[in-house]
Motif scaffolding. Structure first.
Motif, short mmCIF file in Angstrom:
data_model
loop_
_atom_site.label_atom_id
_atom_site.label_comp_id
_atom_site.label_asym_id
_atom_site.label_seq_id
_atom_site.Cartn_x
_atom_site.Cartn_y
_atom_site.Cartn_z
N CYS A 28 0.83 -1.21 0.00
CA CYS A 28 0.00 0.00 0.00
C CYS A 28 0.86 1.26 0.00
N VAL A 29 1.92 1.23 0.78
CA VAL A 29 2.83 2.37 0.83
C VAL A 29 3.50 2.58 -0.52
N GLN A 30 3.95 1.49 -1.13
CA GLN A 30 4.59 1.58 -2.44
C GLN A 30 3.63 2.06 -3.52
N ALA A 31 2.33 1.82 -3.29
CA ALA A 31 1.32 2.29 -4.24
C ALA A 31 1.00 3.76 -4.05
N GLY A 32 1.61 4.39 -3.03
CA GLY A 32 1.47 5.82 -2.85
C GLY A 32 0.53 6.27 -1.76
N PHE A 33 0.09 5.34 -0.90
CA PHE A 33 -0.87 5.69 0.15
C PHE A 33 -0.17 5.81 1.51
N ASP A 34 -0.68 6.73 2.33
CA ASP A 34 -0.26 6.80 3.72
C ASP A 34 -1.07 5.75 4.50
N VAL A 35 -0.40 4.93 5.28
CA VAL A 35 -1.07 3.88 6.04
C VAL A 35 -0.87 4.15 7.53
N PHE A 36 -2.00 4.26 8.23
CA PHE A 36 -1.97 4.50 9.67
C PHE A 36 -2.43 3.22 10.38
N VAL A 37 -1.53 2.63 11.16
CA VAL A 37 -1.80 1.38 11.87
C VAL A 37 -1.97 1.69 13.35
N GLU A 38 -3.10 1.30 13.91
CA GLU A 38 -3.31 1.53 15.34
C GLU A 38 -2.26 0.77 16.14
N THR A 39 -1.76 1.38 17.17
CA THR A 39 -0.72 0.75 17.97
C THR A 39 -1.15 -0.64 18.45
N ASN A 40 -0.27 -1.59 18.27
CA ASN A 40 -0.48 -2.99 18.66
C ASN A 40 -1.59 -3.69 17.88
N ALA A 41 -1.98 -3.15 16.74
CA ALA A 41 -3.05 -3.79 15.95
C ALA A 41 -2.68 -5.19 15.51
N GLY A 42 -1.39 -5.43 15.28
CA GLY A 42 -0.98 -6.73 14.76
C GLY A 42 -0.37 -7.67 15.78
N VAL A 43 -0.29 -7.23 17.03
CA VAL A 43 0.41 -8.01 18.05
C VAL A 43 -0.20 -9.41 18.22
N GLY A 44 -1.52 -9.48 18.20
CA GLY A 44 -2.18 -10.78 18.39
C GLY A 44 -1.85 -11.78 17.30
N ALA A 45 -1.47 -11.27 16.13
CA ALA A 45 -1.11 -12.14 15.00
C ALA A 45 0.40 -12.27 14.84
N GLY A 46 1.14 -11.69 15.78
CA GLY A 46 2.60 -11.84 15.75
C GLY A 46 3.34 -10.74 15.02
N PHE A 47 2.69 -9.59 14.76
CA PHE A 47 3.32 -8.48 14.06
C PHE A 47 3.44 -7.28 14.99
N SER A 48 4.65 -6.80 15.19
CA SER A 48 4.88 -5.70 16.13
C SER A 48 4.72 -4.34 15.45
N ASN A 49 4.62 -3.30 16.27
CA ASN A 49 4.61 -1.94 15.72
C ASN A 49 5.85 -1.69 14.87
N ALA A 50 6.99 -2.19 15.35
CA ALA A 50 8.24 -1.99 14.61
C ALA A 50 8.19 -2.66 13.24
N ASP A 51 7.51 -3.80 13.15
CA ASP A 51 7.37 -4.48 11.85
C ASP A 51 6.65 -3.58 10.86
N TYR A 52 5.62 -2.89 11.34
CA TYR A 52 4.86 -2.00 10.46
C TYR A 52 5.63 -0.72 10.15
N GLU A 53 6.29 -0.17 11.16
CA GLU A 53 7.09 1.04 10.92
C GLU A 53 8.20 0.76 9.92
N GLY A 54 8.73 -0.46 9.96
CA GLY A 54 9.81 -0.83 9.06
C GLY A 54 9.43 -0.86 7.59
N VAL A 55 8.13 -0.94 7.30
CA VAL A 55 7.68 -0.94 5.90
C VAL A 55 7.01 0.38 5.52
N GLY A 56 7.13 1.38 6.40
CA GLY A 56 6.66 2.71 6.04
C GLY A 56 5.33 3.13 6.63
#
Length: 351
Positions: A28-56
């Protein structure tokens, strides 16, 4: 014009999935969109905030910030506490199952939101955004059915030397039903598949997915259910309420301690005695039969389910963000500018 995409944390009971994994967010970021992820949205599935920040992605402090985006993408239907975020210039993309959620449908209509549903998006005669979660739910049905049989009648699906295996009846041999049948066969149960599509039954039998097949009718279902240890309901009519194929009298004829898993419960259930349950309280007993009717079954396996859903959703999400009228989104628009625009959904909830 969509410039931002919001990814809120799921708040439904026991729901640990997330609609987009970091790989999808990167797309989504590469397609030109700003993506806002709520803090800890992915933690239950094993994805950290840092994982999301790392992809933009940008980490939002709370749900309000993610819902302020132009387009919000979720897994499950918005819960009542989220309805206050609805607004006329917002686009929503999620599982909605509005035939079984008339109050949510009214809230969406009243807000003027554009609501697109995963489960009604059609492509080449299939439902590409429903299929991955149907697969996970179907595989889960065999597991939970076996588990609750142990607590109920004490029957082991595969039997033992000198003891016959359990009898499993799967009603509806689409993706979910087929996976449930395969799972039960993998544990050496006897499995009967029931469907209105004779070709589908032929293929299931030829491939060894089931040990027997039945053309669907009330009489056939009545006889099959009476002798079953486990019944899996997986009947689906796109956008509509699930047909009630297993009647109360059928359930009453089942053996004490037998088990029902109704995978159609998101659309109201295909078994007359079914009512929605949650991961916190997954079962109840009625007429001596254990009922498992959790409305978000794949939430039990959040990492697998999130990755499978994300891979299916992200290409459609990018198309939706660029052009809501893209033909690859056919059937997904349920509500637009105060009107229910999907005819089957409108008929199902009487509007």
């Amino acid at each position: 014009m969509v410039q931002s995409i919001g990814l809120p944390k799921e708040i439904k009971d026991g729901e640990r999935r997330v609609a987009l994994d970091p790989s999808a967010v990167k797309s989504c970021v590469q397609a030109g969109f700003d993506v806002f992820v709520e803090t800890n949205a992915g933690v239950g599935a094993g994805f950290s905030n840092a994982d999301y920040e790392g992809v933009g992605a940008k980490i939002a402090a709370n749900a309000k910030e993610t819902w302020a985006a132009d387009l919000v993408v979720k897994v499950k239907e918005p819960q009542e506490s989220e309805w206050g975020f609805f607004r006329r210039d917002l686009t929503l993309f999620a599982y909605l199952h509005l035939a079984a959620e008339p109050a949510l449908a009214k809230a969406l209509v009243d807000s003027g939101i554009d609501a697109f549903a995963y489960e009604t998006l059609e492509e080449k005669g299939g439902l590409p955004l429903l299929a991955p979660m149907s697969e996970v739910a179907g595989r889960t049905a065999a597991i939970v059915g076996a588990h609750y049989l142990a607590a109920g009648s004490g029957v082991l699906l595969g039997g033992s030397a000198g003891v016959p295996p359990a009898r499993v009846v799967v009603i509806g041999m689409g993706v979910a039903g087929t996976m449930a049948a395969r799972g039960a066969r993998g544990m050496d149960a006897e499995v009967t598949g029931v469907d209105i599509d004779l070709h589908r039954l032929y293929m299931a039998h030829q491939e060894g997915t089931v040990t027997a097949t039945l053309a669907s009718s009330e009489h056939a279902i009545s006889e099959a259910v009476r002798d079953a240890d486990l019944v899996v309901g997986a009947a689906l009519v796109t956008g509509a309420k699930a047909p009630k194929l297993v009647l109360r009298d059928h359930v009453a004829s089942m053996k004490p301690g037998s088990v029902i898993v109704d995978l159609a419960i998101d659309q109201g259930g295909c078994i007359e005695t079914s009512r929605p349950t949650s991961h916190s309280e997954p079962i109840y007993e009625e007429l001596g039969v254990i009922h498992y009717c959790v409305t978000n079954v794949p939430g039990q396996y959040p990492k697998t389910a999130s990755r499978a859903l994300s891979a299916a959703v992200v290409p459609k999400l990018v198309r939706l963000a660029r052009d809501p009228e893209d033909p690859m989104l056919t059937g997904s628009l349920n509500i637009s500018k105060g009107e229910i625009v999907h005819p089957v959904v409108a008929q199902a909830i009487g509007r």
